[in-house]
Design a protein around this motif. Structure first.
Motif, short mmCIF file in Angstrom:
data_model
loop_
_atom_site.label_atom_id
_atom_site.label_comp_id
_atom_site.label_asym_id
_atom_site.label_seq_id
_atom_site.Cartn_x
_atom_site.Cartn_y
_atom_site.Cartn_z
N VAL A 1 97.57 -20.66 -47.38
CA VAL A 1 97.66 -21.91 -46.63
C VAL A 1 97.03 -23.01 -47.48
O VAL A 1 95.88 -22.90 -47.91
N GLY A 2 97.79 -24.05 -47.74
CA GLY A 2 97.29 -25.18 -48.53
C GLY A 2 96.82 -26.30 -47.62
O GLY A 2 97.59 -26.81 -46.81
N ASP A 3 95.55 -26.68 -47.76
CA ASP A 3 95.02 -27.75 -46.91
C ASP A 3 94.15 -28.72 -47.70
O ASP A 3 93.42 -29.50 -47.12
N GLY A 4 94.26 -28.68 -49.02
CA GLY A 4 93.49 -29.61 -49.86
C GLY A 4 94.37 -30.74 -50.33
O GLY A 4 94.84 -30.73 -51.48
N PHE A 5 94.61 -31.72 -49.46
CA PHE A 5 95.57 -32.78 -49.79
C PHE A 5 95.16 -33.53 -51.06
O PHE A 5 96.02 -33.96 -51.83
N GLY A 6 93.86 -33.68 -51.28
CA GLY A 6 93.40 -34.41 -52.47
C GLY A 6 93.75 -33.74 -53.78
O GLY A 6 93.62 -34.34 -54.84
N ALA A 7 94.21 -32.48 -53.71
CA ALA A 7 94.53 -31.74 -54.93
C ALA A 7 95.98 -31.28 -54.99
O ALA A 7 96.39 -30.67 -55.98
N VAL A 8 96.78 -31.58 -53.96
CA VAL A 8 98.13 -31.00 -53.91
C VAL A 8 99.04 -31.49 -55.03
O VAL A 8 100.05 -30.85 -55.34
N HIS A 9 98.70 -32.62 -55.64
CA HIS A 9 99.54 -33.13 -56.73
C HIS A 9 99.19 -32.50 -58.07
O HIS A 9 99.85 -32.77 -59.08
N ARG A 10 98.16 -31.65 -58.09
CA ARG A 10 97.71 -31.05 -59.33
C ARG A 10 98.50 -29.79 -59.67
O ARG A 10 98.73 -28.96 -58.80
N LYS A 11 98.86 -29.64 -60.92
CA LYS A 11 99.53 -28.41 -61.37
C LYS A 11 98.45 -27.42 -61.77
O LYS A 11 98.28 -27.07 -62.94
N HIS A 12 97.69 -26.96 -60.75
CA HIS A 12 96.59 -26.04 -60.96
C HIS A 12 96.93 -24.68 -60.37
O HIS A 12 97.80 -24.56 -59.49
N ALA A 13 96.25 -23.65 -60.86
CA ALA A 13 96.58 -22.28 -60.47
C ALA A 13 96.51 -22.06 -58.96
O ALA A 13 97.41 -21.46 -58.37
N SER A 14 95.44 -22.54 -58.32
CA SER A 14 95.25 -22.29 -56.89
C SER A 14 96.06 -23.22 -56.01
O SER A 14 96.13 -23.03 -54.79
N VAL A 15 96.70 -24.21 -56.62
CA VAL A 15 97.47 -25.20 -55.86
C VAL A 15 98.97 -25.06 -56.10
O VAL A 15 99.77 -25.11 -55.17
N TYR A 16 99.33 -24.85 -57.35
CA TYR A 16 100.74 -24.84 -57.74
C TYR A 16 101.30 -23.43 -57.96
O TYR A 16 102.39 -23.11 -57.49
N ASP A 17 100.56 -22.59 -58.67
CA ASP A 17 101.08 -21.27 -59.05
C ASP A 17 100.90 -20.22 -57.95
O ASP A 17 101.79 -19.40 -57.73
N LEU A 18 99.75 -20.22 -57.29
CA LEU A 18 99.46 -19.19 -56.30
C LEU A 18 100.43 -19.19 -55.11
O LEU A 18 100.86 -18.11 -54.67
N PRO A 19 100.81 -20.34 -54.54
CA PRO A 19 101.73 -20.32 -53.40
C PRO A 19 103.08 -19.65 -53.70
O PRO A 19 103.76 -19.20 -52.79
N LYS A 20 103.45 -19.58 -54.98
CA LYS A 20 104.70 -18.93 -55.35
C LYS A 20 104.63 -17.42 -55.16
O LYS A 20 105.66 -16.75 -55.08
N LEU A 21 103.41 -16.89 -55.09
CA LEU A 21 103.22 -15.44 -55.07
C LEU A 21 102.97 -14.88 -53.67
O LEU A 21 102.96 -13.66 -53.50
#
Length: 281
Positions: free
Chosen positions: A144-164
């Motif tokens: 579950v993603g709830d860190g709006f301040g970071a959702v635009h970042r291509k970071h592992a816990s924001v961008y890559d992890l939700p794919k898995l």
């Protein structure tokens, strides 16, 4: 965009990415607003019978375990607000984290150490981020993603992890998306926006898109100097993206064509150097 209301989470572990980037001084939280803002999503997940592994960042440790940027004070405050013990393994990944996650029972929370202690979190190398994301994915059943301040970042816990993992948005992200939809699709008129930031390169697409919708646009922050340079003004050694001056000229022309009032600061303080004690000239 799916929210987690439809997910069956009883007895499941949820990896929750939050924005807990609170101001700290000498290990004391000066404003716990972001922690409190995360509570509705956390409580709702617990009410659905889940256990939670929370990841968040604090500052920019740049891959180093800097004690002054530890999330330990956040774990303590979160526990106080929820009235329950927060498991804090003090690491991002590793055997202790894995064991803590596997032992979680419904209603329990584990807060990982500052996710940016791992250099892979913010790495520009896709392979490095993917390896971290794969390790984090082993900890949970859902994301579950709830860190709006970071959702635009291509970071592992924001961008890559939700794919898995099966993934959904938290309350904060869902609410912000609804606001953005209104502002970009059916805004009330007259409509004005204020944009800031250091780099024009981060905002070109946003500015261009909004120039077809707004009546007034005010530009501030460091990127204002690229706009001033595009107007032919002297900016000294101020921050500027000279390669984007032609693009900014096009944006200024687009604003004029669309009848958009484009405002730039007129009260800029000039000094010989960029420092707190530099005298104004």
């Amino acid at each position: 965009m799916q929210d987690f209301a439809s997910l069956e989470l009883v007895g499941k572990r949820v990896f929750l990415r939050c924005d807990l980037n609170v101001p700290l001084k000498d290990g004391v939280i000066k404003d716990d607003g972001r922690i409190k803002a995360s509570l509705p999503t956390i409580k709702a997940l617990l009410d659905k019978g889940a256990s939670i592994i929370i990841a968040a960042h604090l500052g920019r440790p740049k891959g180093e375990a800097k004690p002054e940027l530890s999330l330990a004070p956040v774990a303590k405050r979160l526990g106080e607000l929820l009235g329950k013990n927060i498991i804090f393994p003090g690491e991002v990944i590793g055997s202790q984290v894995t064991q803590s996650a596997q032992n979680l029972k419904a209603g329990e929370i584990c807060l990982l150490e500052n996710i940016r202690y791992s250099a892979a979190e913010t790495s520009k190398e896709e392979g490095e981020r993917a390896l971290l994301a794969a390790e984090l994915a082993k900890l949970a059943d859902f994301y579950v993603g709830d860190g709006f301040g970071a959702v635009h970042r291509k970071h592992a816990s924001v961008y890559d992890l939700p794919k898995l993992l099966p993934h959904a948005a938290g309350f904060l992200v869902s609410a912000e998306v609804e606001v953005l939809k209104k502002l970009t699709q059916s805004p009330d008129k007259p409509y004005g926006v204020v944009l800031g930031g250091a780099k024009v390169s981060d905002k070109i697409a946003v500015i261009s898109n909004l120039l077809d919708k707004v009546n007034v646009m005010a530009i501030g922050g460091g990127m204002v100097f690229t706009f001033l340079a595009a107007q032919g003004k002297e900016i000294g050694s101020s921050l500027v993206e000279r390669d984007l001056i032609p693009t900014v000229k096009d944006l200024i022309a687009q604003a004029a064509k669309n009848g958009v009032e484009l405002h730039l600061p007129t009260d800029i303080l000039v000094a010989p150097t960029f420092s707190a004690d530099a005298p104004a000239t």
